[in-house]
Design an enzyme around this catalytic site. Structure first.
Site, short mmCIF file in Angstrom:
data_model
loop_
_atom_site.label_atom_id
_atom_site.label_comp_id
_atom_site.label_asym_id
_atom_site.label_seq_id
_atom_site.Cartn_x
_atom_site.Cartn_y
_atom_site.Cartn_z
N ASP A 164 0.92 -1.05 0.17
CA ASP A 164 -0.26 -0.13 0.03
C ASP A 164 0.74 1.37 0.02
OD1 ASP A 164 -3.28 0.33 0.96
OD2 ASP A 164 -1.95 2.03 1.04
N LYS A 203 -0.44 3.86 7.31
CA LYS A 203 -1.36 2.58 7.34
C LYS A 203 -0.41 1.34 7.48
CE LYS A 203 -5.51 0.55 5.27
NZ LYS A 203 -6.25 0.53 3.71
N GLU A 256 -19.84 -7.45 3.93
CA GLU A 256 -19.26 -6.76 5.04
C GLU A 256 -19.93 -7.23 6.33
OE1 GLU A 256 -18.21 -2.76 5.18
OE2 GLU A 256 -18.33 -2.52 2.81
N GLY A 265 -37.04 -1.90 4.18
CA GLY A 265 -36.18 -1.02 4.97
C GLY A 265 -36.08 0.25 4.35
N CYS A 269 -20.78 -1.37 -2.27
CA CYS A 269 -20.96 -2.21 -3.52
C CYS A 269 -22.31 -2.00 -4.12
CB CYS A 269 -20.67 -3.70 -2.97
SG CYS A 269 -19.36 -4.19 -2.29
N ARG A 285 -20.41 4.23 4.05
CA ARG A 285 -20.78 4.60 2.56
C ARG A 285 -21.83 4.47 2.16
NH1 ARG A 285 -15.19 1.97 0.27
NH2 ARG A 285 -15.87 0.33 1.86
#
Length: 433
Positions: free
Chosen positions: A30, A35, A153, A254, A261, A329
């Site tokens: 990375d 990080k 996730e 909902g 995604c 997100r």
């Protein structure tokens, strides 16, 4: 095998850690030095259940390492995974600048045969673009493979270690055999490794996510119609779900879908069609409906407060786009918070994992509670945006004592309607009376 993973975001870090778990020697690359140092010190930069234990175990075993040097990664890995961001561009398309940028760097540095694996979710034809970019800068033999991820996730570790299927898009027998060998430990129970061409593999990922987003959106439409005719969407959902052709999953209505995604992939597939003069009319509707669904509770909130929210304190439980993640997100909570702020509402929020991310985005415009009950103090209403398990069985007596008001707006249908009404509370949910 020696494996290199370029990119240590959500997909890259889960991929690298889980590949190390089956004995591979993995080097994660990375450009973010801070990080990389954080991970070298054993700190997991994302929240994902069970990832921390695997992360620590494989670092201690010496199978999981980190670097900022792409040269080191190319020297190390016989298979190079590209797990790079493909953010949504202004026109809805997937921005490939990171993928193609790294491909160019690989082309300039390649010295021996490598398998380059597109792990990121990318538009149809990206594998060919990566191949073309690398070929401009080298005569060394290499192969490009499409190997889309199907990680949920909150369940990503289990999804990687026990996949329902593995998709490999490859036109090279040599690359295909090595990829099958790499993934063999994960499919011992008999789940398939499906080999196809690269373009079909790329489209499989987009088609899967677009279909699931459509299924969610359809149920949200049914829920909204239930409210018009007096039907109960929970009963409808159960009745539908027992049909094996439909299945029980992704039928819960909902306040819309979010995350990294579904929103991005639906828009990217829609834009890819438009680029070829093909109109995905069903995706037009999905995008439009989901945008509206995120704030479907707002008219009900305004009606309850007679269009006057100024100065009212509203509590919100749940900020992440789904439970068991800190990812905000495209989270519906963001849309609801902004609308409430526009009406000059006071807002107090609580989420088990996503508070820090919300605070980075919104700042001190809202209050951040230490726990779910602290958020309720003097609140005139509670809005539930995320179905975290800790919200499923609250102490309603304590809730009533803390709140100034007596109404719950439930965007995830967590409770039985009669149970809440019997507690002496007003309860407004999705698709139920």
């Amino acid at each position: 095998m020696n494996i290199t993973v370029v990119g240590t975001g959500y997909v890259g870090l889960v991929t690298g850690t889980c590949l190390a778990e089956t004995g591979n020697d993995v080097l994660c690359i990375d450009i973010n030095k801070e990080k990389i140092e954080q991970m070298k010190n054993g700190e997991v930069p994302i929240y994902e259940p069970h990832l921390d234990a695997l992360f620590e175990r494989n670092i201690n075993a010496g199978r999981l390492n980190f670097s900022t040097e792409l040269d080191q990664g190319l020297k190390h890995g016989e298979i190079i995974f590209l797990a790079l961001p493909t953010p949504e561009d202004e026109d809805g398309s997937a921005d490939l600048k990171y993928v193609l940028g790294v491909a160019e760097e690989i082309g300039r540095r390649l010295t021996d045969y490598k398998i380059i694996v597109d792990k990121s979710t990318v538009p149809v034809g990206t594998a060919q673009k990566v191949k073309d970019v690398i070929s401009k800068h080298t005569k060394v033999e290499f192969d490009v493979v499409s190997n889309p991820e199907f990680l949920r996730e909150g369940f990503a570790v289990d999804d990687f270690l026990k996949p329902e299927r593995i998709i490999i898009g490859s036109s090279s027998d040599k690359a295909t055999e090595r990829m099958k060998k790499l993934y063999k430990p994960y499919v011992r129970s008999g789940n398939p490794i499906i080999i196809m061409d690269e373009k079909s593999a790329e489209l499989t990922k987009y088609a899967s996510n677009a279909f699931l987003a459509t299924k969610i959106t359809f149920m949200n439409e049914i829920a909204n119609y239930c409210e018009k005719v007096g039907a109960d969407v929970d009963q409808v959902r159960i009745g539908m779900g027992t049909d094996s052709r439909i299945g029980k999953r992704f039928l819960f209505p909902g306040i819309g879908y979010g995350g990294s995604c579904f929103p991005k992939d639906v828009k990217a597939l829609h834009k890819s069609g438009k680029d070829l003069n093909y109109s995905f009319k069903i995706l037009d509707a999905v995008i439009k409906i989901n945008k509206e669904q995120k704030v479907i509770l707002l008219p009900k909130i305004l009606s309850h407060f007679k269009n006057n929210l100024e100065g009212k304190k509203i509590a919100i439980w749940g900020l992440s786009f789904k439970p068991e993640t800190d990812d905000i997100r495209e989270a519906p909570s963001l849309d609801i918070i902004q609308k409430l702020l526009d009406f000059k509402t006071k807002i107090s929020v609580y989420d088990p994992e996503a508070m820090q991310n919300i605070q980075k985005k919104i700042g001190d415009k809202i209050d951040y509670a230490e726990d779910m009950y602290s958020a309720l103090k003097d609140a005139e209403a509670l809005i539930i945006c995320t179905e975290w398990s800790i919200f499923r069985t609250p102490n309603f007596t304590k809730l009533k004592k803390l709140m100034k008001g007596d109404v719950i707006f439930d965007g995830r249908n967590l409770y039985d309607v009669n149970d809440v009404l019997n507690e002496g509370l007003k309860y407004i949910s999705i698709g139920r009376q």
